[in-house]
Design a protein around this motif. Structure first.
Motif, short mmCIF file in Angstrom:
data_model
loop_
_atom_site.label_atom_id
_atom_site.label_comp_id
_atom_site.label_asym_id
_atom_site.label_seq_id
_atom_site.Cartn_x
_atom_site.Cartn_y
_atom_site.Cartn_z
N PHE A 31 0.85 -1.20 -0.02
CA PHE A 31 0.00 0.17 0.01
C PHE A 31 0.91 1.39 0.21
N PHE A 32 1.98 1.36 0.65
CA PHE A 32 2.72 2.43 0.84
C PHE A 32 3.44 2.55 -0.44
N SER A 33 3.98 1.68 -1.28
CA SER A 33 4.72 1.50 -2.43
C SER A 33 3.57 2.34 -3.45
N VAL A 34 2.21 1.89 -3.62
CA VAL A 34 1.15 2.30 -4.59
C VAL A 34 1.27 3.70 -4.33
N MET A 36 3.20 5.83 -2.68
CA MET A 36 4.36 6.72 -3.24
C MET A 36 4.41 7.03 -4.64
N ALA A 37 4.05 5.89 -5.33
CA ALA A 37 4.28 5.96 -7.01
C ALA A 37 3.13 6.83 -7.20
N PHE A 38 1.83 6.84 -6.84
CA PHE A 38 0.71 7.73 -7.30
C PHE A 38 1.19 9.19 -6.80
N SER A 39 1.81 9.15 -5.60
CA SER A 39 2.07 10.77 -5.31
C SER A 39 3.24 11.18 -6.28
N ILE A 40 4.24 10.53 -6.54
CA ILE A 40 5.42 10.70 -7.33
C ILE A 40 4.64 11.15 -8.89
N ASN A 41 3.91 10.48 -9.20
CA ASN A 41 3.21 10.40 -10.76
C ASN A 41 2.45 11.79 -10.72
N ASN A 42 1.69 12.17 -9.61
CA ASN A 42 1.08 13.37 -9.59
C ASN A 42 1.78 14.64 -9.81
N LYS A 43 2.75 14.61 -8.97
CA LYS A 43 3.89 15.62 -8.76
C LYS A 43 4.42 15.88 -10.15
N ALA A 44 4.84 14.71 -10.85
CA ALA A 44 5.43 14.69 -12.02
C ALA A 44 4.60 15.36 -13.33
N MET A 45 3.12 14.96 -13.05
CA MET A 45 2.30 15.53 -14.01
C MET A 45 2.29 16.79 -13.92
N ASN A 46 2.10 17.14 -12.60
CA ASN A 46 2.13 18.74 -12.46
C ASN A 46 3.28 19.58 -12.98
#
Length: 204
Positions: A31-34, A36-46
């Motif tokens: 759950f933590f890995s998912v 983190m990946a979601f958070s990083i992806n959002n930051k990257a997209m923005n």
């Protein structure tokens, strides 16, 4: 009656506890890995894209690459025009040899034409000093191809007379392998052409 083995129920209970602990830790880790990946992806997209003037999306990495290309291209053009036009009787052979590394056959053809016209012989005969005062280049990209327009201001010192000229030249730039120290920017001038040459002293 005593037995050398531990109570089977105690062993099974301990094993079950260990298995449950491992499963819980693995689940939490997943759950933590998912997350983190979601958070990083959002930051990257923005933050990984920028808006072009026409409204299209451009990756910032691509923007950085283009900015780096522009810096190197301007340095390459300044280096070439300095070598090709900043010449005198003592350095023209060395400077022209360096300039020829920065362009393709179009530069070599212009050099040969100038040589056939006696430009360099006059340089030697009259001890002329040709000095570049400034270079101003504009680079335009179209369909992945780069074109440039450079305004070079130089003076020719004839001893008692100093004439100042403005040369407008154009051409294209392509990327090649870097060659230190001959071609440090990894660019090559193609389709080089001297468009206009104007004597500035005649202006009122």
């Amino acid at each position: 009656m005593k037995t050398p083995y531990k109570n089977i129920y105690a062993v099974l209970k301990m094993n079950r506890f260990i298995v449950l602990a491992v499963i819980i830790c693995a689940t939490l880790s997943s759950f933590f890995s998912v997350w983190m990946a979601f958070s990083i992806n959002n930051k990257a997209m923005n933050s990984a894209f920028a808006i072009n003037t026409d409204g299209s999306i451009i990756p910032l990495k691509l923007i950085a690459q283009k900015e780096n290309f522009t810096v190197e291209a301007l340095a390459h053009l300044e280096l070439f025009h300095t070598y090709f036009y900043n010449i005198d009787a003592s350095n023209y052979e060395k400077n022209l040899e360096k300039a020829l590394w920065l362009g393709n056959s179009s530069v070599d053809n212009l050099y040969r034409q100038k040589k056939a016209d006696g430009v360099y012989n006059r340089l030697l005969q009259y001890s002329l000093v040709q000095k570049v005062l400034s270079t101003d280049s504009q680079i335009e990209e179209k369909n992945g191809k780069y074109a440039f327009r450079t305004v070079t201001v130089f003076e020719i010192n004839r001893g008692s007379i100093i004439d100042t000229y403005e040369l407008v030249s154009t051409g294209n730039l392509i990327t090649v392998d870097r060659n230190f120290p001959n071609n440090p920017h990894g660019l090559l001038i193609t389709n080089y052409f001297e468009n206009t040459l104007k004597k500035l002293n005649d202006e009122s």
